[in-house]
Motif scaffolding. Sequence first.
Motif, short mmCIF file in Angstrom:
data_model
loop_
_atom_site.label_atom_id
_atom_site.label_comp_id
_atom_site.label_asym_id
_atom_site.label_seq_id
_atom_site.Cartn_x
_atom_site.Cartn_y
_atom_site.Cartn_z
N LEU A 3 0.97 -1.18 0.07
CA LEU A 3 -0.11 -0.01 0.01
C LEU A 3 0.83 1.18 0.03
O LEU A 3 1.76 1.51 0.79
CB LEU A 3 -1.08 -0.10 1.20
CG LEU A 3 -1.96 1.04 1.47
CD1 LEU A 3 -2.85 1.34 0.28
CD2 LEU A 3 -2.69 1.05 2.62
N ILE A 4 0.57 2.10 -0.95
CA ILE A 4 1.33 3.50 -1.12
C ILE A 4 0.40 4.47 -1.11
O ILE A 4 -0.22 4.79 -2.05
CB ILE A 4 2.36 3.44 -2.16
CG1 ILE A 4 3.37 2.22 -2.27
CG2 ILE A 4 3.02 4.80 -2.38
CD1 ILE A 4 2.59 1.05 -3.28
N PRO A 5 0.34 5.26 0.11
CA PRO A 5 -0.40 6.42 0.17
C PRO A 5 0.40 7.63 -0.75
O PRO A 5 1.64 7.81 -1.18
CB PRO A 5 -0.23 6.88 1.58
CG PRO A 5 -0.10 5.74 2.43
CD PRO A 5 0.81 4.90 1.47
N VAL A 6 -0.45 8.22 -1.45
CA VAL A 6 0.01 9.32 -2.68
C VAL A 6 -0.95 10.63 -1.85
O VAL A 6 -2.13 10.57 -2.21
CB VAL A 6 -0.43 8.92 -3.95
CG1 VAL A 6 0.02 10.02 -4.76
CG2 VAL A 6 0.27 7.64 -4.55
N ILE A 7 -0.10 11.39 -1.54
CA ILE A 7 -0.38 12.55 -1.01
C ILE A 7 -0.14 13.72 -1.89
O ILE A 7 0.76 14.08 -2.23
CB ILE A 7 0.23 12.92 0.36
CG1 ILE A 7 0.13 12.05 1.55
CG2 ILE A 7 -0.19 14.33 1.11
CD1 ILE A 7 0.96 12.31 2.89
N THR A 56 4.42 11.83 -2.29
CA THR A 56 4.08 13.06 -2.33
C THR A 56 4.20 13.78 -3.72
O THR A 56 5.45 13.72 -4.03
CB THR A 56 4.70 14.02 -1.21
OG1 THR A 56 4.38 13.09 0.05
CG2 THR A 56 3.82 15.21 -1.24
N VAL A 57 3.06 14.35 -4.16
CA VAL A 57 3.16 15.20 -5.34
C VAL A 57 2.73 16.37 -4.92
O VAL A 57 1.84 16.86 -4.37
CB VAL A 57 1.98 14.41 -6.33
CG1 VAL A 57 2.17 15.40 -7.82
CG2 VAL A 57 2.09 13.19 -6.67
N THR A 58 3.62 17.42 -5.30
CA THR A 58 3.66 18.75 -4.85
C THR A 58 4.27 19.58 -5.74
O THR A 58 5.19 19.49 -6.62
CB THR A 58 4.00 18.76 -3.49
OG1 THR A 58 3.88 20.14 -2.74
CG2 THR A 58 5.66 18.76 -3.32
N MET A 112 -2.47 2.17 -4.74
CA MET A 112 -2.35 3.43 -4.41
C MET A 112 -3.50 4.03 -3.61
O MET A 112 -4.58 3.46 -3.95
CB MET A 112 -2.47 4.44 -5.72
CG MET A 112 -1.33 4.22 -6.87
SD MET A 112 -1.34 4.81 -8.36
CE MET A 112 -1.74 6.62 -7.74
N LEU A 113 -3.32 4.62 -2.49
CA LEU A 113 -4.32 5.33 -1.70
C LEU A 113 -4.32 6.89 -2.11
O LEU A 113 -3.02 7.42 -1.39
CB LEU A 113 -4.19 5.06 -0.37
CG LEU A 113 -5.21 5.77 0.76
CD1 LEU A 113 -6.76 5.44 0.26
CD2 LEU A 113 -4.91 5.28 2.00
N VAL A 114 -4.89 7.37 -2.84
CA VAL A 114 -4.71 8.85 -3.15
C VAL A 114 -5.51 9.98 -2.04
O VAL A 114 -6.71 9.58 -1.80
CB VAL A 114 -5.45 9.17 -4.58
CG1 VAL A 114 -5.31 10.74 -4.86
CG2 VAL A 114 -4.70 8.26 -5.48
#
Length: 480
Positions: A3-7, A56-58, A112-114
């Motif tokens: 599981l990869i959280p994507v913040i 993290t996408v920022t 993916m957990l967005v």
Amino acid sequence: MELIPVIMSGGVGSRLWPVSRETHPKPFMQLPGGQNLIQKTFLRASSLDGVVEILTVTNRELLFKTEDEYRAVDRAHHSLSYILEPFGRNTAAAVAAAALQLLETRGPDACMLVLAADHLIKDQAAFATAVANAVTLATQGWLVTFGIKPTYPETGFGYIEADAFNKLAGGQKVARFVEKPNLDTAKAYVSAGNYYWNSGMFCFRVGTVLDELRAHAPDVVEAVAATLEASRLSTGKGYSCRALDAETFANVPDISIDYALMERSSKVATIPCDIGWSDIGSWNAVSELTHEDENGNRFEGEVLSHASRNNYVNSEERLTALVGVEDLLVVDTPDALLITNRAHAQDVKHIVQQLKSGGHTAHLLHRTVHRPWGTYTTLENGERFKIKRIVVKPKASLSLQMHHHRSEHWIVVSGMAVVINDQQELMLNTNESTFIRAGHKHRLQNPGVIDLVLIEVQSGDYLGEDDIVRFEDNYGRVDN
């Protein structure tokens, strides 16, 4: 399953001006209790079962600030990765970039957990249960959304209509997405029982979401793939960072993941949940986090009140007094004051638009500005002079730089400084100073273990922050 959280941390939060600004946006707003929204999101994500990495996408300008915020709360030292956007291109681009990168590093079966960086969730246990149910559906090939059970007829959210006759394990198939409704329609949705607020959180297998994007939005996937191919990737132990190439990223369609995919796919499910969710979308929502007194007032900071009801005041810097007023939102910062009726909380964004169109920097910067090496605070700005308070973190360094139009006088207040001033290298202690002429290369370093604090006095014909030429920089800010 991994599981990869994507913040996703890309919104400005213009309705929360003057605290939220482009260089200090909504995710970094400190809440009652001390933590900010991005820290709370990070902790919520990292505590879930099966998490192997947090991506993290920022915006690239927020990387070092984000790292500082994570470092302050990440005691377990999770594996961290970043995708840095040169500018905003909406959520479809962010999701596609994350999925393509995870396809390379984790494979098509990773989950993916967005998550949005600026949402608040109060019930961690219920959230963890909802995520577990979402992962189960994701492994079966569903694109999973999180539908929030509505507690009132909100007109500011989009809604998800669940198919009442198509139950799934822990969720339901989505019949359709609907736009923000008027009040009567919202009341009907709440009464129906199978409509949920669209939270903007998602869960899916990497392979599934890419297959569906290729089927329904191939132009997005192709443009993002070209961007990743042209972009620079830096890696280290438990760390990676990909700075997206600006030229190719400009070709990516500007479209949300809802429009590009979720509203078009037939493989969308929702997990109805009651997790204490709020998007903190206005000062009215922020005010709900503060204790209410006997007159319905909510105060942050030193506030005196007489014959006043149902007001919210956020004033940390100075004393504020209310006399005979009702239903006001008052937000005071060192360089800007907001006063609005509660009924017009959503209209604060129009002030931000006026600031932008008028060229005023108050939409962009606070008086205190964060940099990778520390902070600077503008104390006074006059004709041909500016005075700043500069704080440099231990072992940090400003770039080797030069200014065409201004000279600078540095006075050390506390700590010690190593200064390169043209051909000289100086060690300055408390109460010592140096003068740097316009056109001279210079650099400031903190060799110590405590913060370096100094006062900078600028003088010259032009004092704008864009009068800077960088020759060397520890933070990748030199343009070739």
